[in-house]
Design an enzyme around this catalytic site. Structure first.
Site, mmCIF file in Angstrom:
data_model
loop_
_atom_site.group_PDB
_atom_site.id
_atom_site.type_symbol
_atom_site.label_atom_id
_atom_site.label_comp_id
_atom_site.label_asym_id
_atom_site.label_seq_id
_atom_site.Cartn_x
_atom_site.Cartn_y
_atom_site.Cartn_z
ATOM 1 N N HIS A 165 -3.579 -2.089 9.263
ATOM 2 C CA HIS A 165 -3.858 -1.853 10.815
ATOM 3 C C HIS A 165 -4.015 -0.380 11.140
ATOM 4 C CE1 HIS A 165 -2.299 -5.774 11.532
ATOM 5 N NE2 HIS A 165 -1.047 -5.619 10.752
ATOM 6 N N ASP A 166 -2.728 0.478 10.656
ATOM 7 C CA ASP A 166 -2.693 1.810 10.945
ATOM 8 C C ASP A 166 -3.934 2.889 10.315
ATOM 9 O OD1 ASP A 166 -1.060 0.752 12.692
ATOM 10 O OD2 ASP A 166 0.681 1.564 11.596
#
Length: 347
Positions: free
Chosen positions: A267-268
């Site tokens: 995600h990040d």
């Protein structure tokens, strides 16, 4: 010129790679790191940030401690997902670097005031620190160049409750403060939202880790297998590869244990890549709000895509990307960076 990035993280396995990605990117200048309580406590997050800066031989970058708890509710952390220290099986050396004397909220406010219109904010954890900063400086949305947020889920199942994504669920009140604050801004100043429906397409597989290690010229061949015992650890010669491999192995095991496959959602790092190059993500304008009172839906992010609420858009939400383009870029950048910091002949 390199983009000035103010990074707010709850490090976190995938937050760790987001930090490494930015350090590896010549088009990024990290002007500060805010440590948010989320995956683990704010104190542990700060310690992880300092330790990763050491492993990456980074210059002095200010790391500020954020709020120890959300705005209203008690803190809930997720060691079962990220490990007892938030970095999986990685065992990072304790850093001798010191924390900033400023709070994370003050770091936000002071930085955007010092560089009006020239700072991109990137939040890959709960939005607590930014919400507190907005109370102190309501003009912050207009002082930022752009804000990129990893969080939320739109017409997509949550990963914390059936309707709620983790970062938002930790502090829904803070998320609402942030989205409300950006109402009425021009479309090119509204936050870019990398939500779960996009970031869960960013699936890191063992083959990606092997490619990253090869790009770093690390030896031996880096192999993570679903058949490995849980006691297996990396023997990679390159410290960045070794520590990240041990971190992501834990994350892959977690995803497998919850029937999502032997993989890790990145995600990040994806949000970090979008902060540097928004063209990686196709977006559409939306008015985003956060449910605070629903018995079954508290923390849900709701997007009005057709103007039913009669309120102007306050976000650009992601609708499409190409994961292969992202992974090729990540592997090239981080591999080159790791190889440059730790040439094979010196390891």
């Amino acid at each position: 010129m390199a983009k000035r990035i103010l990074l707010d993280v709850d490090t976190g396995i995938d937050d760790s790679l987001a930090l490494i990605y930015l350090l590896a990117s010549p088009d990024a200048e990290i002007v500060g790191i805010a440590s948010s309580a989320g995956n683990v406590s704010a104190q542990q997050v700060a310690a992880n940030n300092l330790a990763w800066l050491d492993v990456c031989k980074a210059p002095d970058i200010e790391v500020a401690l954020g709020s120890a708890r959300p705005l209203v509710i008690p803190l809930v952390t997720t060691e079962e997902t990220h490990g007892p220290k938030g970095i999986g099986y990685a065992n990072l050396p304790e850093s001798a670097r010191t924390l900033s004397t400023r709070t994370a909220a003050d770091l936000w406010v002071d930085t955007v005031r010092a560089h009006p219109g020239a700072v991109t904010g990137l939040v890959t954890g709960p939005l607590t620190n930014l919400a507190i900063a907005l109370y102190r400086e309501p003009e912050l949305p207009r002082l930022l160049d752009r804000l990129v947020v990893m969080g939320g889920a739109f017409n997509y199942a949550g990963n914390t409750t059936p309707t709620t994504e983790w970062n938002i669920s930790v502090d829904p009140e803070a998320a609402k403060v942030v989205f409300d604050a950006f109402s009425g801004l021009p479309a090119d100043r509204c936050p870019i939202v990398c939500s779960l429906d996009i970031t869960e397409t960013i699936e890191m597989l063992p083959a990606h880790v092997a490619r990253l290690a090869a790009a770093a010229e690390s030896v031996p061949v880096e192999t993570i297998s679903p058949d490995d015992a849980r006691t297996v650890r990396s023997s990679a010669s390159n410290p960045i590869v070794r520590h990240f491999s041990d971190a992501v192995r834990f994350y892959m095991e977690f995803h497998r244990d919850y029937d999502q496959g032997f993989l890790a959602h990145m995600h990040d790092p994806f949000a970090a890549a979008v902060a540097l190059d928004p063209s990686l993500l196709v977006t559409r304008p939306a008015t985003v709000d956060v449910e605070l009172t629903g018995t079954l839906t508290r923390g849900m992010t709701v997007a009005d895509l057709t103007g039913m609420w009669g309120r102007p858009p306050n976000a650009a939400i992601g609708v499409r990307t190409d994961p292969d383009v992202f992974f090729d870029r990540l592997i090239e950048r981080v591999g080159r960076y790791a190889r440059t910091l730790y040439p094979a002949e010196t390891i």
